[in-house]
Structure formats: structure tokens, C-alpha cells
Design a protein around this motif. Sequence first.
Motif, short mmCIF file in Angstrom:
data_model
loop_
_atom_site.label_atom_id
_atom_site.label_comp_id
_atom_site.label_asym_id
_atom_site.label_seq_id
_atom_site.Cartn_x
_atom_site.Cartn_y
_atom_site.Cartn_z
N ASN A 268 5.60 38.84 8.99
CA ASN A 268 4.79 37.79 9.62
C ASN A 268 5.65 36.93 10.55
N ALA A 269 6.87 36.66 10.10
CA ALA A 269 7.78 35.88 10.95
C ALA A 269 8.15 36.65 12.21
N ALA A 270 8.35 37.97 12.07
CA ALA A 270 8.70 38.79 13.24
C ALA A 270 7.56 38.81 14.25
N ARG A 271 6.33 38.74 13.75
CA ARG A 271 5.17 38.70 14.65
C ARG A 271 5.12 37.39 15.44
N GLN A 272 5.53 36.29 14.78
CA GLN A 272 5.41 34.99 15.42
C GLN A 272 6.66 34.58 16.21
N ALA A 273 7.83 34.96 15.71
CA ALA A 273 9.08 34.53 16.36
C ALA A 273 10.10 35.67 16.27
N HIS A 274 9.93 36.63 17.16
CA HIS A 274 10.76 37.84 17.17
C HIS A 274 12.26 37.49 17.26
N ALA A 275 12.62 36.60 18.19
CA ALA A 275 14.03 36.29 18.44
C ALA A 275 14.66 35.58 17.24
N ARG A 276 13.91 34.70 16.61
CA ARG A 276 14.47 33.97 15.46
C ARG A 276 14.74 34.89 14.28
N VAL A 277 13.87 35.88 14.09
CA VAL A 277 14.08 36.83 12.99
C VAL A 277 15.34 37.65 13.25
N GLU A 278 15.53 38.04 14.50
CA GLU A 278 16.76 38.77 14.85
C GLU A 278 17.98 37.89 14.64
N ALA A 279 17.84 36.60 14.93
CA ALA A 279 18.98 35.68 14.83
C ALA A 279 19.46 35.52 13.39
N VAL A 280 18.57 35.71 12.41
CA VAL A 280 19.00 35.58 11.01
C VAL A 280 19.43 36.92 10.43
N GLY A 281 19.53 37.94 11.26
CA GLY A 281 20.09 39.21 10.82
C GLY A 281 19.08 40.26 10.39
N LEU A 282 17.79 39.98 10.55
CA LEU A 282 16.78 40.98 10.19
C LEU A 282 16.41 41.82 11.41
N SER A 283 15.93 43.02 11.18
CA SER A 283 15.55 43.90 12.27
C SER A 283 14.02 43.96 12.38
N PRO A 284 13.42 43.31 13.38
CA PRO A 284 11.96 43.39 13.54
C PRO A 284 11.48 44.82 13.70
N TYR A 285 12.27 45.67 14.34
CA TYR A 285 11.87 47.07 14.54
C TYR A 285 11.67 47.78 13.19
N ARG A 286 12.63 47.60 12.28
CA ARG A 286 12.52 48.25 10.97
C ARG A 286 11.37 47.68 10.16
N LEU A 287 11.19 46.36 10.24
CA LEU A 287 10.08 45.74 9.51
C LEU A 287 8.75 46.31 9.99
N ARG A 288 8.58 46.41 11.32
CA ARG A 288 7.33 46.92 11.87
C ARG A 288 7.16 48.41 11.59
N LEU A 289 8.26 49.14 11.61
CA LEU A 289 8.15 50.58 11.35
C LEU A 289 7.67 50.83 9.92
N LEU A 290 8.23 50.07 8.96
CA LEU A 290 7.79 50.24 7.57
C LEU A 290 6.33 49.82 7.41
N ALA A 291 5.94 48.72 8.07
CA ALA A 291 4.54 48.28 7.99
C ALA A 291 3.61 49.32 8.60
N PHE A 292 4.00 49.90 9.73
CA PHE A 292 3.19 50.91 10.41
C PHE A 292 3.04 52.15 9.53
N THR A 293 4.13 52.51 8.83
CA THR A 293 4.09 53.69 7.96
C THR A 293 3.16 53.45 6.77
N LEU A 294 3.30 52.29 6.12
CA LEU A 294 2.42 51.96 4.99
C LEU A 294 0.96 51.90 5.45
N SER A 295 0.76 51.34 6.62
CA SER A 295 -0.59 51.24 7.19
C SER A 295 -1.19 52.63 7.40
#
Length: 327
Positions: free
Chosen positions: A202-229
Motif C-alpha cells: 500500500n505504501a509503494a502504491r502511494q509513495a514509490h520513492a519513499r518505499v525505495e528510500a527505506v530499502g524495500l523493492s516496490p517491484y518485488r512487492l508488486r510482483l508478489l501481489a500480482f502473482t497472488l492475484s
Amino acid sequence: MTRERILNAALLAALVAVPLWAWVADEPFIITLCTKVAILALAGVGLNIALGLGGLVSLGHAAFFGLGGYAMGILASHAQSYTPLTDWPVLIEGTKSMPIIWATALAASGLAALAIGALSLRTSGVYFIMITLAFGQMFFYFAISWPAYGGEDGLPIYVRNGFPGLNTLDPIQFYGLALAVLLAALAFAAMLARSPFGLSLNAARQAHARVEAVGLSPYRLRLLAFTLSGMITGLAGALYADLNRFVSPAMFSWQTSGEIMILVILGGTARLFGPVAGAALFILLEELLGGVSDYWQIALGLILLVTVLFAPGGLVGIAAGKARPHV
């Protein structure tokens, strides 16, 4: 208790009460309509994980819906004809067992979603929409040109598949099975939204750059969500094929992707019971207006237009007010 939770409880009560009334009143057609609502709502729950939590506008979810359907159709047709899928290097036979078919549908749609997501998520916006649409259409044309499994005529299954301890040919028992799967998916979606993964997504959806800044990968988060979906949508496809005892390339079409997205938007994007409300309204409009005119989709389009312009929270948003995702 919030208004949204009260509404969710009312929808859940309706999912139980309406089919029970139809069973007592000997109205199997109503039970079948309720089963269709439960299965389409399940597909909507799958899309809502990508769309509502991840902000991924996918027009290719019919690919996963169709893969689930064809997983059922192929396994059941080989069991029906007593011919193996392959006999070398490993003997793989068909089956009429729903748990095995569901596991196959989950695996096939999950692998496809992982591959499609890995490529599509390298883009965003309209490019992501068009790439997912293109993948869906690729599966559609492949199914049309696959004569071994019916080609454009589709593949009929004469007897519904079996589930241990149930008579799946009995409409009320099959509905109970579809409802149990839907409730399990809703519980999973609610748990996912509250988990660290769901909050990060949810954070990656709202603030992509801030999520990257704390060391998380929005790409991986979205890929896992897309797969589960995709997996949940594929499971819905297997159930839908079992309901109709028929699979066809139409399950892969962009119209199917559009219908799943429409019911999510009508019910309320990012709302836990939004797909349930949307699926119920969609089937209700189809049955009531479809008997009046072949062009009932015009009315559906107007309702969708009004919803997008004046009620972005959908039916649940109108009743529950301010958005509180997955309450």
C-alpha cells in the motif's frame, strides 16, 4: 462497529440466506445465480489485491481466469476419455478430483502471473495496461487455434468434477463449496492487507520513492501481489468452468477482463467486500435488464460512468463513507 463492517455482515448474511431460501423454495436457478455471484466475486477478490492494494490496473486477468478454466477442462476431459495427458517421460493422467484440479489451476495461473508480471511491471501506467491486455489476447488466440481441446468451439465436460464428501451435482452443495472458497479468499485478502507485506504494498502504491528510500523493492512487492492475484483469479476460473461444465476461449477474452474489473469498480476498489457487492449487482443487472433488451450493457455502462464520476468508492463507498481499505 463501523458502517462498513455492518455492510459486510449484511452481504455475508445475504450470501447465506438467499440460497437457503431458494433451496427451501425449490428454485435451483436462483442458487445457480448465487453460485455465479460467489465465483465472480472470487475473481474480483483476486483482481482487488493487484488493483486495490497495489494500484495495478490490469486488463489481462482473463488470462489467469482462462488458465484456471482450461486446467479444469483438460484434466477432466482426459479423465473422461480415459487417455493420459502424457505417457513419456512421466505418465500423467486426467482427474475428476476438484482438489487436484484446483492445485493445478493455482500452479498454472501463478506461474503465468509470475512471468507476465515480471515483464509487465517493468512499465507503468498505460503501458502496463496495454501489455497485460496483450498477454491476455495472446492466450485467447492460442486457445482458438488449439484444436486438441476444442479450438474456438470450446470443450464440454459431461459430469461436474467431484469433491470428497459432497455431491457437487446438487446446486446447493456446489454453492456451499464455492462460498467456502470465497470466504477463505476474503479472509486471506483481509490478512494480507493487514500484514507487513500488505502495508508495504500500500505504501509503494502511494509513495514509490519513499518505499525505495527505506530499502524495500516496490517491484518485488508488486510482483508478489500480482502473482497472488493471478492465482486467486485462476482458482475462480476453475470453479466457473465447473459450474458451466464447459470451457471456451471466451474465458481468455478482454471482455472477461473488463467484466472482472467492472464488478470490482462497481462494488468498491480496495474494499474487502467490494467484489461481492459488485458481482451481485452485475449478475442482477444481467438477469433483469438482459431479459428486456440485448443492449443491457448500455445501462451497465451508464451506471459505471456515474460510479466513476460521483462514487469512486463504489456501492460499499456509498454505504460506508470514507474509504477504509479491507475493513
